[in-house]
Design a protein around this motif. Sequence first.
Motif, mmCIF file in Angstrom:
data_model
loop_
_atom_site.group_PDB
_atom_site.id
_atom_site.type_symbol
_atom_site.label_atom_id
_atom_site.label_comp_id
_atom_site.label_asym_id
_atom_site.label_seq_id
_atom_site.Cartn_x
_atom_site.Cartn_y
_atom_site.Cartn_z
ATOM 1 N N VAL A 108 0.829 -1.210 0.000
ATOM 2 C CA VAL A 108 0.000 0.000 0.000
ATOM 3 C C VAL A 108 0.862 1.258 0.000
ATOM 4 O O VAL A 108 0.651 2.179 -0.801
ATOM 5 C CB VAL A 108 -0.959 -0.008 1.197
ATOM 6 C CG1 VAL A 108 -1.652 1.351 1.349
ATOM 7 C CG2 VAL A 108 -2.005 -1.121 1.046
ATOM 8 N N GLU A 109 1.853 1.299 0.895
ATOM 9 C CA GLU A 109 2.617 2.538 1.030
ATOM 10 C C GLU A 109 3.658 2.710 -0.083
ATOM 11 O O GLU A 109 4.019 3.835 -0.422
ATOM 12 C CB GLU A 109 3.266 2.607 2.402
ATOM 13 C CG GLU A 109 2.279 2.975 3.508
ATOM 14 C CD GLU A 109 1.639 4.334 3.245
ATOM 15 O OE1 GLU A 109 2.284 5.363 3.490
ATOM 16 O OE2 GLU A 109 0.484 4.360 2.768
ATOM 17 N N ILE A 144 8.778 7.997 3.274
ATOM 18 C CA ILE A 144 7.809 8.037 4.355
ATOM 19 C C ILE A 144 6.743 6.981 4.119
ATOM 20 O O ILE A 144 6.450 6.613 2.979
ATOM 21 C CB ILE A 144 7.173 9.446 4.474
ATOM 22 C CG1 ILE A 144 6.403 9.589 5.794
ATOM 23 C CG2 ILE A 144 6.286 9.761 3.266
ATOM 24 C CD1 ILE A 144 6.038 11.033 6.126
ATOM 25 N N ALA A 145 6.178 6.455 5.205
ATOM 26 C CA ALA A 145 5.099 5.475 5.118
ATOM 27 C C ALA A 145 4.236 5.582 6.364
ATOM 28 O O ALA A 145 4.731 5.898 7.454
ATOM 29 C CB ALA A 145 5.655 4.062 4.977
ATOM 30 N N LEU A 146 2.947 5.315 6.195
ATOM 31 C CA LEU A 146 1.970 5.397 7.287
ATOM 32 C C LEU A 146 1.110 4.142 7.253
ATOM 33 O O LEU A 146 0.533 3.803 6.212
ATOM 34 C CB LEU A 146 1.087 6.636 7.120
ATOM 35 C CG LEU A 146 -0.099 6.764 8.081
ATOM 36 C CD1 LEU A 146 0.371 7.352 9.406
ATOM 37 C CD2 LEU A 146 -1.191 7.646 7.483
ATOM 38 N N VAL A 147 1.021 3.442 8.371
ATOM 39 C CA VAL A 147 0.202 2.234 8.450
ATOM 40 C C VAL A 147 -0.552 2.227 9.770
ATOM 41 O O VAL A 147 0.026 2.501 10.829
ATOM 42 C CB VAL A 147 1.051 0.954 8.352
ATOM 43 C CG1 VAL A 147 0.171 -0.290 8.454
ATOM 44 C CG2 VAL A 147 1.835 0.930 7.036
ATOM 45 N N VAL A 191 1.037 4.351 12.976
ATOM 46 C CA VAL A 191 2.485 4.581 13.003
ATOM 47 C C VAL A 191 2.936 5.125 11.656
ATOM 48 O O VAL A 191 2.584 4.582 10.605
ATOM 49 C CB VAL A 191 3.256 3.281 13.310
ATOM 50 C CG1 VAL A 191 4.759 3.548 13.360
ATOM 51 C CG2 VAL A 191 2.790 2.670 14.632
ATOM 52 N N ALA A 192 3.700 6.192 11.701
ATOM 53 C CA ALA A 192 4.356 6.726 10.501
ATOM 54 C C ALA A 192 5.852 6.688 10.729
ATOM 55 O O ALA A 192 6.328 6.977 11.832
ATOM 56 C CB ALA A 192 3.904 8.150 10.215
ATOM 57 N N PRO A 219 8.295 -0.136 3.389
ATOM 58 C CA PRO A 219 7.962 0.864 2.367
ATOM 59 C C PRO A 219 8.683 2.190 2.569
ATOM 60 O O PRO A 219 9.043 2.852 1.590
ATOM 61 C CB PRO A 219 6.451 1.024 2.503
ATOM 62 C CG PRO A 219 6.114 0.546 3.875
ATOM 63 C CD PRO A 219 7.105 -0.547 4.152
ATOM 64 N N ALA A 220 8.923 2.588 3.820
ATOM 65 C CA ALA A 220 9.658 3.836 4.049
ATOM 66 C C ALA A 220 11.058 3.740 3.461
ATOM 67 O O ALA A 220 11.552 4.676 2.813
ATOM 68 C CB ALA A 220 9.721 4.147 5.544
ATOM 69 N N VAL A 221 11.720 2.598 3.657
ATOM 70 C CA VAL A 221 13.070 2.418 3.121
ATOM 71 C C VAL A 221 13.029 2.325 1.597
ATOM 72 O O VAL A 221 13.849 2.939 0.897
ATOM 73 C CB VAL A 221 13.733 1.176 3.737
ATOM 74 C CG1 VAL A 221 15.093 0.912 3.084
ATOM 75 C CG2 VAL A 221 13.910 1.352 5.242
#
Length: 738
Positions: free
Chosen positions: A537-538, A591-594, A601-602, A705-707
Amino acid sequence: MGKWTRRVFLTAGGLAGGGLVLGVAGITFAPNRFGLVPQEAGAASWLTVWLRLTPDNLATVVVPHCEMGQGTHTALAMMLAEELDADWGLVRIEEAPAEDAFANAHMLRGFLPFDIPTPLGRGFDYATFRMAEWVGLQITGGSSSVRGTGRYGMQVAGATARAMLIEAAARRWNVPPAECAARLSRISHAASGRSAGYGELAAGAAQVALPAHPALKPLEAYTLIGTSIPRRDIPAKAIGTARYGVDVTLPGMLYAAVRAAPVFGGTLESVDSTAVEAMPGVKAAVRLDDAVAVVADGYWPALKGVRALEPVFGDGGNGATTSADIFSAQVAALGGDDLKSDAREGDGEQGLAAAARVVEAQYHVPFLAHATMEPMSATVRFADGRCEVWAGVQDPLSARKVAAEAAGLEPAQVTFHNQLLGGGFGRRLPRAFDYIAQAVRIARAVAPAPVKLIWSREEDMQHDYYRAAVVAQLKGGLDADDRLIAWAARYGGPADWFAGRPPYPVPHLALDSVKHGSHVRLGSWRSVNHSHHGFFVESFMDELAHAAGQDPLEFRRRALMDSPRHLAVLDKAAELAGWGTPLPAGRGRGIALVESFGSIVAEVADVEVTADGRLKVHEVCAAVDCGLAIHPDSAAAQIEGSIVFGLSAALFGEITIENGRVVQSNFHDYPVLKLAETPGIRVEFIRSGARLGGLGEPGVPPLAPAVANAVFAASGRRLRQLPLQAQLRREPLAATPD
């Protein structure tokens, strides 16, 4: 920190005399499922299900969850002690035994997206307890201990006991209960200057009717919750006296090592153990349906013995299967006729047709092992028609059932002694207790000597219950203003529509899945399906932002304008990371938000990608809204640990199948993050006052996903498969994007 035992409960009367037991041994249809149970000359007065008060004013909290490093014992005891208004110095903590009375049904409330109305709470608690008792549910998992058992069990238990103690004091002094106050394990009456300790009042409190709806404290009245008092489990771990499952020793104990069929579904066809049984220290070779074990007077001779065997295993018809076969079959299934609709909002296809721009991408994540630092182990003893088992598991009641079945006994004939866990992450959950069954069958074969089975690291790595390999195909539609208006996703492997739902409002949503399994056995892995859906998703949100020509943070902010909690978390993570400030060449932020397990958590990753494809994560900043952090230090440690755990998997984690079997065998080919590779980590919590959320698992899903998004920002290379480091090494880097 001790272990509560049935024997202590039954013989307590010989210690001091007098008293009652409340709850524990007799669950009745009472408020909050707490019942009164008279005991013959009981030494202690038990108040509610998880609290024992003794005349010396000590309060013992019995916790129905295991401790595997997450700090659950301390946090749950804090929650009860807060509502009890207990002096923390007088609080003791014990883990509940594997007894039906300690089935922990309150954790089920933590998974509900709403609170049960107060008038229905009593019936709901009773029904779920009976269900948990019937199936043998004493589980620790799903980040449910604090938000379930703590909020709806421990806090209510503490408030119930406090109300009963106040009533007992009021009756003793013949004053209104409203004039009495509880503080630091004493009840006082200011007008007369009288006070009494909880231990003095416990027997009298046992005569008080249970309050139907005890009042909980408001947040502003908390004195324990929200503080980082020293955890009770840390000192023993720091000095090496803590006992894990692998540390158990018994008089006359033998050791066992095992070798199972290398292909899942295979069976043991033959083995000649004559030479091995003549080796020094070896006592016996034990044949199982799908494995062979060697029992010896030490672990090393047992391991040497089992390695010297040349067993012949069948492969169950799966001996030619590879990871590529499994991946290709999933992709084909996504285009087949067996798709199942998991969620629909609006019209996904119509929304895509009406979009000004449609973005498509396919993602893939591999099988992953749990790789706990403590390999699977269990110690078993048969005596007097009974079986005793010592092991560290995430559900002692379920493990007791597995042991009973393997032993050919009833669960009541099995005593299960749960130990500290050297890592769980889902590997020590129900339906993954193969090592328990093995240990019981091996010990039964050589009884009466007790036997400790220890899996080698290779056995542990190659016979796990793995996180599933999953394929995802996503389509997103943007309108003329580059707003997200349509989202369609297809998933192979285990389906989870809730985990696959993006946290962003989308007018047209369609989630479909197809169950396409393989012979590889699967299990729960930290954060379960959120671990791969978070990546899908992210990562895709980042691709949509790029297609829209927008900053990834601003694209998400625009989609979350009507979701203030999510927006606050996103903004806090960006602020911590200094989003938008310059970075050196070759570095980028992602950046990622779940939202998972009740928490939001982001995470922002600062990543460097070198020209030869090496990846270094310099920093990860995390913002968390779990409602309220019960023990801030433990809460931060859980997020930090999740980031390290998730980063190991994102960079390196990959279980591959060749010739039907797992290729990886130890940390040399299934590496975990080393200290020198660990980034700086910053964590900040937002105290929103929302319902309590979990913490053991929600920190994992945003990490990969953030990485991956940071890799794109740094190098222009869009990675749609994990692990990331392997993908970077396999293909050349694109030019850095504008």
